[in-house]
Design a protein around this motif. Structure first.
Motif, PDB file in Angstrom:
ATOM      1  N   UNK A 179       0.812  -1.220   0.000  1.00  0.00           N
ATOM      2  CA  UNK A 179       0.000   0.000   0.000  1.00  0.00           C
ATOM      3  C   UNK A 179       0.848   1.273   0.000  1.00  0.00           C
ATOM      4  N   UNK A 180       0.406   2.248  -0.800  1.00  0.00           N
ATOM      5  CA  UNK A 180       1.022   3.579  -0.852  1.00  0.00           C
ATOM      6  C   UNK A 180       2.481   3.561  -1.287  1.00  0.00           C
ATOM      7  N   UNK A 181       2.888   2.518  -1.953  1.00  0.00           N
ATOM      8  CA  UNK A 181       4.241   2.450  -2.505  1.00  0.00           C
ATOM      9  C   UNK A 181       4.127   2.399  -4.024  1.00  0.00           C
ATOM     10  N   UNK A 182       4.777   3.322  -4.683  1.00  0.00           N
ATOM     11  CA  UNK A 182       4.676   3.406  -6.142  1.00  0.00           C
ATOM     12  C   UNK A 182       5.639   2.416  -6.795  1.00  0.00           C
ATOM     13  N   UNK A 183       5.376   1.149  -6.571  1.00  0.00           N
ATOM     14  CA  UNK A 183       6.174   0.074  -7.146  1.00  0.00           C
ATOM     15  C   UNK A 183       5.235  -1.005  -7.673  1.00  0.00           C
ATOM     16  N   UNK A 184       5.623  -1.683  -8.752  1.00  0.00           N
ATOM     17  CA  UNK A 184       4.774  -2.760  -9.271  1.00  0.00           C
ATOM     18  C   UNK A 184       4.792  -3.974  -8.354  1.00  0.00           C
ATOM     19  N   UNK A 185       3.805  -4.835  -8.531  1.00  0.00           N
ATOM     20  CA  UNK A 185       3.755  -6.082  -7.752  1.00  0.00           C
ATOM     21  C   UNK A 185       4.975  -6.948  -8.032  1.00  0.00           C
ATOM     22  N   UNK A 186       5.393  -6.997  -9.285  1.00  0.00           N
ATOM     23  CA  UNK A 186       6.553  -7.786  -9.700  1.00  0.00           C
ATOM     24  C   UNK A 186       7.677  -6.830 -10.085  1.00  0.00           C
ATOM     25  N   UNK A 187       8.739  -6.834  -9.311  1.00  0.00           N
ATOM     26  CA  UNK A 187       9.866  -5.950  -9.587  1.00  0.00           C
ATOM     27  C   UNK A 187      10.764  -6.577 -10.643  1.00  0.00           C
ATOM     28  N   UNK A 188      11.029  -5.875 -11.752  1.00  0.00           N
ATOM     29  CA  UNK A 188      11.882  -6.448 -12.804  1.00  0.00           C
ATOM     30  C   UNK A 188      13.353  -6.423 -12.412  1.00  0.00           C
ATOM     31  N   UNK A 189      14.081  -7.453 -12.817  1.00  0.00           N
ATOM     32  CA  UNK A 189      15.521  -7.548 -12.585  1.00  0.00           C
ATOM     33  C   UNK A 189      16.246  -7.652 -13.925  1.00  0.00           C
ATOM     34  N   UNK A 190      17.521  -7.308 -13.925  1.00  0.00           N
ATOM     35  CA  UNK A 190      18.338  -7.419 -15.133  1.00  0.00           C
ATOM     36  C   UNK A 190      18.617  -8.895 -15.430  1.00  0.00           C
ATOM     37  N   UNK A 191      18.601  -9.244 -16.714  1.00  0.00           N
ATOM     38  CA  UNK A 191      18.874 -10.628 -17.133  1.00  0.00           C
ATOM     39  C   UNK A 191      19.908 -10.611 -18.262  1.00  0.00           C
ATOM     40  N   UNK A 192      21.178 -10.366 -17.925  1.00  0.00           N
ATOM     41  CA  UNK A 192      22.204 -10.189 -18.962  1.00  0.00           C
ATOM     42  C   UNK A 192      22.823 -11.478 -19.493  1.00  0.00           C
ATOM     43  N   UNK A 193      22.426 -12.630 -18.970  1.00  0.00           N
ATOM     44  CA  UNK A 193      23.117 -13.874 -19.296  1.00  0.00           C
ATOM     45  C   UNK A 193      22.307 -14.771 -20.222  1.00  0.00           C
ATOM     46  N   UNK A 194      23.012 -15.656 -20.897  1.00  0.00           N
ATOM     47  CA  UNK A 194      22.364 -16.678 -21.715  1.00  0.00           C
ATOM     48  C   UNK A 194      22.030 -17.869 -20.821  1.00  0.00           C
ATOM     49  N   UNK A 195      21.100 -17.638 -19.905  1.00  0.00           N
ATOM     50  CA  UNK A 195      20.618 -18.656 -18.977  1.00  0.00           C
ATOM     51  C   UNK A 195      19.094 -18.622 -18.973  1.00  0.00           C
ATOM     52  N   UNK A 196      18.451 -19.716 -18.610  1.00  0.00           N
ATOM     53  CA  UNK A 196      16.990 -19.688 -18.501  1.00  0.00           C
ATOM     54  C   UNK A 196      16.545 -18.646 -17.479  1.00  0.00           C
ATOM     55  N   UNK A 197      15.411 -18.001 -17.755  1.00  0.00           N
ATOM     56  CA  UNK A 197      14.873 -17.021 -16.821  1.00  0.00           C
ATOM     57  C   UNK A 197      13.714 -17.637 -16.050  1.00  0.00           C
ATOM     58  N   UNK A 198      13.466 -17.091 -14.859  1.00  0.00           N
ATOM     59  CA  UNK A 198      12.362 -17.560 -14.028  1.00  0.00           C
ATOM     60  C   UNK A 198      11.859 -16.406 -13.184  1.00  0.00           C
ATOM     61  N   UNK A 199      10.586 -16.465 -12.831  1.00  0.00           N
ATOM     62  CA  UNK A 199      10.029 -15.511 -11.877  1.00  0.00           C
ATOM     63  C   UNK A 199      10.219 -16.064 -10.467  1.00  0.00           C
ATOM     64  N   UNK A 200      10.286 -15.171  -9.499  1.00  0.00           N
ATOM     65  CA  UNK A 200      10.625 -15.554  -8.134  1.00  0.00           C
ATOM     66  C   UNK A 200       9.673 -14.892  -7.153  1.00  0.00           C
ATOM     67  N   UNK A 201       9.307 -15.621  -6.118  1.00  0.00           N
ATOM     68  CA  UNK A 201       8.492 -15.097  -5.022  1.00  0.00           C
ATOM     69  C   UNK A 201       9.302 -15.172  -3.735  1.00  0.00           C
ATOM     70  N   UNK A 202       9.453 -14.033  -3.050  1.00  0.00           N
ATOM     71  CA  UNK A 202      10.173 -14.001  -1.774  1.00  0.00           C
ATOM     72  C   UNK A 202       9.177 -13.909  -0.624  1.00  0.00           C
ATOM     73  N   UNK A 203       9.542 -14.516   0.504  1.00  0.00           N
ATOM     74  CA  UNK A 203       8.690 -14.438   1.682  1.00  0.00           C
ATOM     75  C   UNK A 203       9.383 -14.981   2.899  1.00  0.00           C
ATOM     76  N   UNK A 204       8.730 -14.850   4.042  1.00  0.00           N
ATOM     77  CA  UNK A 204       9.322 -15.248   5.299  1.00  0.00           C
ATOM     78  C   UNK A 204       9.103 -16.694   5.673  1.00  0.00           C
ATOM     79  N   UNK A 205       8.469 -17.475   4.780  1.00  0.00           N
ATOM     80  CA  UNK A 205       8.190 -18.877   5.089  1.00  0.00           C
ATOM     81  C   UNK A 205       8.954 -19.807   4.158  1.00  0.00           C
ATOM     82  N   UNK A 206       9.266 -21.002   4.652  1.00  0.00           N
ATOM     83  CA  UNK A 206       9.818 -22.055   3.814  1.00  0.00           C
ATOM     84  C   UNK A 206       8.628 -22.765   3.155  1.00  0.00           C
TER      85      UNK A 206
END
Length: 204
Positions: A103-130
């Motif tokens: 709330x009240x943060x001007x950021x998207x739900x999914x933050x984009x990251x740089x992908x400079x390598x010839x490697x497979x890409x994946x989306x990631x979810x971070x959180x405090x639980x295993x």
């Protein structure tokens, strides 16, 4: 003391969560900032490190956040560069805000990251639980970890590019304890080291 590593033309800050992920192959290549496990520890220690580096006039060109991750989609032992990261803990839906949006943060739900390598890409979810067992049912991302979103927020605050590299250590079955997480860490140490070498070549 925070150490920066030269990758070709870039000065990089390597960030990892825990010592068990930092094996001999990675130790031969860089000295990371070890934050501790979880988003609070990652945000705290990366934020402090970047503030100190900025005050000294030595902000890095690049942050590389790397280590293990869980996944039910990506093969065990595979290494991926992260295309975007979200925060699965934040849920202000009672206020009419989509889960995952701060709330009240001007950021998207999914933050984009740089992908400079010839490697497979994946989306990631971070959180405090295993994430294990039926907890996977509420994860839409390809992979899960506990720190990268926090590192991404710190990096964006200081205007530093972030690259995320994650190797899959667990996910297909129920975790039976820490030993299940540890099984592939030695192998991933070597695979992540290869990805680090690719980064050096990419910025040469």
């Amino acid at each position: 003391m925070v150490e920066l590593t030269t990758l070709g033309s870039k000065r990089a800050l390597f960030v990892m969560a825990a010592e068990p992920e930092y094996g001999p192959h990675l130790r031969a290549r860089f000295v990371p900032l070890i934050t501790g496990i979880g988003p609070v520890e990652a945000a705290l220690h990366v934020g402090i490190a970047l503030a100190r580096l900025e005050a000294a006039g030595t902000l890095p060109d690049l942050i590389v956040c790397l280590g293990s991750a869980g996944s039910r989609r990506c093969p065990l032992g595979s290494v991926h560069q992260i295309s975007s990261v979200s925060w699965r803990d934040i849920d202000a839906s009672a206020l009419g805000i989509e889960p995952g949006v701060v709330p009240y943060l001007d950021e998207p739900k999914d933050l984009p990251l740089a992908t400079p390598l010839d490697l497979p890409v994946a989306t990631l979810s971070s959180g405090g639980d295993v994430v294990s067992g039926d907890h996977w049912d509420r994860v839409s991302a390809d992979m899960v970890d506990m720190e990268t979103y926090a590192v991404a927020r710190a990096a964006r605050t200081f205007g530093v590019t972030l690259v995320g590299l994650r190797g899959v250590s667990d996910g297909p079955g129920e975790l039976a304890g820490a030993h299940d997480w540890h099984k592939l860490l030695g192998y991933l140490d070597g695979e992540l080291a290869k990805a680090v070498d690719m980064l050096a070549d990419a910025f040469a």
